[in-house]
Scaffold this motif. Structure first.
Motif, PDB file in Angstrom:
ATOM      1  N   VAL A 150       0.995  -1.042   0.035  1.00  8.76           N
ATOM      2  CA  VAL A 150      -0.153  -0.299  -0.244  1.00  8.76           C
ATOM      3  C   VAL A 150       0.865   1.359   0.212  1.00  8.76           C
ATOM      4  O   VAL A 150       1.328   1.837   1.439  1.00  8.76           O
ATOM      5  CB  VAL A 150      -1.081   0.109   0.979  1.00  8.76           C
ATOM      6  CG1 VAL A 150      -1.818   1.408   1.107  1.00  8.76           C
ATOM      7  CG2 VAL A 150      -1.391  -1.725   0.989  1.00  8.76           C
ATOM      8  N   ASP A 163      -6.559   4.572   0.260  1.00  7.28           N
ATOM      9  CA  ASP A 163      -5.820   3.530   0.986  1.00  7.28           C
ATOM     10  C   ASP A 163      -4.883   3.076   1.734  1.00  7.28           C
ATOM     11  O   ASP A 163      -5.308   2.378   3.172  1.00  7.28           O
ATOM     12  CB  ASP A 163      -5.230   2.308  -0.106  1.00  7.28           C
ATOM     13  CG  ASP A 163      -6.497   1.869  -1.227  1.00  7.28           C
ATOM     14  OD1 ASP A 163      -7.106   1.659  -1.101  1.00  7.28           O
ATOM     15  OD2 ASP A 163      -5.762   1.258  -2.806  1.00  7.28           O
ATOM     16  N   SER A 221      -1.919  -1.042  -4.257  1.00  9.22           N
ATOM     17  CA  SER A 221      -2.797   0.151  -4.258  1.00  9.22           C
ATOM     18  C   SER A 221      -2.291   1.004  -6.352  1.00  9.22           C
ATOM     19  O   SER A 221      -0.948   1.076  -6.529  1.00  9.22           O
ATOM     20  CB  SER A 221      -2.933   0.796  -3.176  1.00  9.22           C
ATOM     21  OG  SER A 221      -1.156   1.841  -2.866  1.00  9.22           O
ATOM     22  N   ASP A 222      -3.573   1.449  -6.392  1.00 14.46           N
ATOM     23  CA  ASP A 222      -3.152   1.769  -7.646  1.00 14.46           C
ATOM     24  C   ASP A 222      -2.663   3.063  -7.630  1.00 14.46           C
ATOM     25  O   ASP A 222      -1.888   2.730  -9.247  1.00 14.46           O
ATOM     26  CB  ASP A 222      -4.598   2.261  -8.616  1.00 14.46           C
ATOM     27  CG  ASP A 222      -5.596   1.001  -7.870  1.00 14.46           C
ATOM     28  OD1 ASP A 222      -5.767  -0.372  -7.962  1.00 14.46           O
ATOM     29  OD2 ASP A 222      -7.318   0.869  -8.884  1.00 14.46           O
ATOM     30  N   ASN A 223      -2.045   3.595  -7.146  1.00 14.13           N
ATOM     31  CA  ASN A 223      -1.436   4.890  -6.923  1.00 14.13           C
ATOM     32  C   ASN A 223      -0.359   4.492  -6.590  1.00 14.13           C
ATOM     33  O   ASN A 223       1.140   6.033  -6.417  1.00 14.13           O
ATOM     34  CB  ASN A 223      -2.017   6.055  -6.536  1.00 14.13           C
ATOM     35  CG  ASN A 223      -2.096   5.923  -5.192  1.00 14.13           C
ATOM     36  OD1 ASN A 223      -2.239   4.343  -4.732  1.00 14.13           O
ATOM     37  ND2 ASN A 223      -2.241   6.311  -4.109  1.00 14.13           N
ATOM     38  N   SER A 227      -3.165  -4.704  -9.657  1.00 15.58           N
ATOM     39  CA  SER A 227      -3.738  -3.614  -9.036  1.00 15.58           C
ATOM     40  C   SER A 227      -5.061  -3.892  -7.754  1.00 15.58           C
ATOM     41  O   SER A 227      -5.235  -4.921  -8.123  1.00 15.58           O
ATOM     42  CB  SER A 227      -4.124  -3.389 -10.241  1.00 15.58           C
ATOM     43  OG  SER A 227      -5.411  -2.648 -10.729  1.00 15.58           O
ATOM     44  N   LEU A 228      -4.974  -3.457  -6.218  1.00 17.43           N
ATOM     45  CA  LEU A 228      -6.187  -3.505  -5.616  1.00 17.43           C
ATOM     46  C   LEU A 228      -7.161  -3.539  -6.157  1.00 17.43           C
ATOM     47  O   LEU A 228      -8.339  -4.127  -6.519  1.00 17.43           O
ATOM     48  CB  LEU A 228      -5.853  -2.709  -4.204  1.00 17.43           C
ATOM     49  CG  LEU A 228      -4.632  -3.766  -3.568  1.00 17.43           C
ATOM     50  CD1 LEU A 228      -4.869  -1.719  -2.166  1.00 17.43           C
ATOM     51  CD2 LEU A 228      -4.340  -4.611  -3.399  1.00 17.43           C
ATOM     52  N   THR A 229      -7.346  -2.787  -7.468  1.00 12.60           N
ATOM     53  CA  THR A 229      -8.720  -2.554  -8.172  1.00 12.60           C
ATOM     54  C   THR A 229      -9.180  -3.506  -8.984  1.00 12.60           C
ATOM     55  O   THR A 229     -10.689  -4.182  -8.932  1.00 12.60           O
ATOM     56  CB  THR A 229      -8.913  -1.391  -9.116  1.00 12.60           C
ATOM     57  OG1 THR A 229      -8.519   0.065  -8.071  1.00 12.60           O
ATOM     58  CG2 THR A 229      -9.862  -1.268  -9.631  1.00 12.60           C
ATOM     59  N   ARG A 274     -12.273  -1.411   0.162  1.00 16.03           N
ATOM     60  CA  ARG A 274     -12.867  -0.076   0.678  1.00 16.03           C
ATOM     61  C   ARG A 274     -14.621  -0.032   0.447  1.00 16.03           C
ATOM     62  O   ARG A 274     -15.359   0.742   1.173  1.00 16.03           O
ATOM     63  CB  ARG A 274     -12.341   0.912   0.453  1.00 16.03           C
ATOM     64  CG  ARG A 274     -11.083   1.232   0.884  1.00 16.03           C
ATOM     65  CD  ARG A 274     -10.132   2.503   0.516  1.00 16.03           C
ATOM     66  NE  ARG A 274      -9.572   2.394  -0.772  1.00 16.03           N
ATOM     67  CZ  ARG A 274      -9.832   3.582  -1.048  1.00 16.03           C
ATOM     68  NH1 ARG A 274     -10.409   4.241  -0.761  1.00 16.03           N
ATOM     69  NH2 ARG A 274      -9.522   3.756  -2.502  1.00 16.03           N
ATOM     70  N   GLU A 276     -13.908   5.674  -6.640  1.00 15.41           N
ATOM     71  CA  GLU A 276     -13.974   4.973  -6.187  1.00 15.41           C
ATOM     72  C   GLU A 276     -14.485   3.369  -6.790  1.00 15.41           C
ATOM     73  O   GLU A 276     -15.232   3.630  -6.904  1.00 15.41           O
ATOM     74  CB  GLU A 276     -12.775   4.679  -4.553  1.00 15.41           C
ATOM     75  CG  GLU A 276     -14.307   4.698  -3.866  1.00 15.41           C
ATOM     76  CD  GLU A 276     -13.818   4.319  -1.994  1.00 15.41           C
ATOM     77  OE1 GLU A 276     -12.791   5.529  -1.434  1.00 15.41           O
ATOM     78  OE2 GLU A 276     -14.744   3.608  -1.326  1.00 15.41           O
TER      79      GLU A 276
END
Length: 378
Positions: free
Chosen positions: A35, A40, A119-121, A141-143, A150, A319
């Motif tokens: 993360v 996140d 995390s995406d960023n 990616s977490l997405t 979340r 999100e």
């Protein structure tokens, strides 16, 4: 309007979130979760990195392993003050050392060829740095891997979202009272930002004022165009209050609208109402989009509805989950997302109406309550 300050999250809350993220990763076949600074990290630990920095800050979560935050030494004192700091180990590094060599053992403990959610960023250079030390690791990616990490809000989060929505509603009621005609979009936009702050937002993310032909561009940046009598004006604004997001859109008209303008607004309002009414546990996210899109398509304006119907909201204003064709994620109680259909007629005008909706045990509940009719402003 919702008033008062909600009780702050405590270390136990953050520990539960970190534990849940680690277990969710294991259940998804991942070695762990990495993360980076951003929403996140704030949601998991309460730690907001003090500045946008190129130095590596990374939370490493894995089932059966102590949560560990890798942090630059000069920022370690701030990290230690985070509410969730007591639920994790802080490991700092100083300039001149390789932070990836320090981080690699935490990943290696899960196997040299582990696959990690990230995390995406996260910065690409940090992932590449880790891969240099652990060439057989891979990342997703977490997405993609944990889209609902979340996505489902608890009661305390819903309380904050309701307060943010109420503050946005109060902002809309006030902005309708100000003069529109003869003023630049950017000036009205600044007034929206001031109002959001007055009603408790600590962060303003966007205050769109899209007048006349600019309303046909859903993400038009407010500029020097002077709002004129006869303009349709799309207002879209939001930000964070108590750390949670608001996002609402209403369309107003300067003076009396034409019959066509009223008709288009009525179609969008019907589509938005139908989509909100369709919200209930068990249906797919894409079904919300389909309901709104059908109303607009049946009315002959389908080609002018050019974006998804909605997006999730929480510690960030955009999100997962997304209300869009192809998203088969079923709705469950506690999900919160926008419902914001629109019609955009190039070179002429646009209309959008947006509320935040939360899924309840037997349907859906709007977190915005301002009137959705076409308001007339001066």
């Amino acid at each position: 309007m919702t008033t008062g300050t909600p009780a702050p999250f405590c270390a136990t809350d953050y520990k539960a979130r970190m534990d849940r993220a680690a277990q969710s990763a294991a259940d998804a076949g991942l070695a762990g979760v990495l993360v980076a600074p951003g929403p996140d990290l704030v949601w998991l630990t309460g730690y907001q990195v003090p500045a946008d920095t190129e130095r590596l800050t990374l939370l490493v979560l894995a089932a059966g392993q102590e949560p560990t935050l890798i942090v630059p030494a000069l920022e370690a004192p701030d990290a230690a003050k985070a509410t969730g700091a007591g639920a994790m180990t802080l490991r700092d590094w100083t300039d001149g050392r390789d932070p990836y060599e320090i981080t690699a053992p935490l990943l290696r403990s899960k196997g040299d060829s582990g696959r990690f959610g990230v995390s995406d960023n996260a910065w690409a250079m940090h992932l590449l740095g880790l891969q240099r030390n652990l060439p057989d690791t891979s990342y997703v990616s977490l997405t993609e891997a944990l889209p609902m990490l979340r996505g489902v809000k608890d009661a305390a989060e819903l309380e904050r979202l309701a307060a943010a929505g109420a503050a946005a509603d109060a902002t809309y009621e006030e902005i309708k009272k100000v003069p529109f005609a003869g003023r630049k979009e950017i000036d009205i936009s600044r007034e929206l930002a001031d109002l959001l702050g007055r009603f408790g937002h600590e962060q303003v993310d966007f205050t769109l004022v899209c007048s006349g032909p600019n309303g046909a561009n859903p993400h038009h940046a407010p500029g020097d165009r002077v709002v004129q009598d006869g303009d349709m004006v799309v207002l879209d604004f939001g930000g964070l209050k108590h750390g949670y997001g608001s996002d609402t859109s209403r369309t107003v008209h300067v003076g009396e609208p034409t019959d066509e303008e009223r008709r288009v607004h009525d179609i969008v309002r019907e589509a938005q109402t139908a989509a909100c009414d369709a919200v209930r546990p068990g249906i797919a996210c894409q079904d919300v989009d389909r309901v709104a899109r059908k109303v607009i398509t049946d009315a002959g304006y389908g080609e002018y509805f050019i974006h998804r119907t909605g997006h999730g909201i929480g510690v960030s204003t955009h999100e997962p989950p997304y209300m869009v064709e192809g998203e088969e994620q079923p709705l469950v109680p506690g999900m919160c997302f926008s419902v914001e259909p629109g019609i955009y007629l190039p070179g002429r005008f646009g209309v959008r109406i947006e509320d935040i909706v939360t899924v309840t045990e037997d349907g859906g509940k709007r977190l915005n309550s301002t009137a959705r009719d076409l308001a007339i402003v001066g």
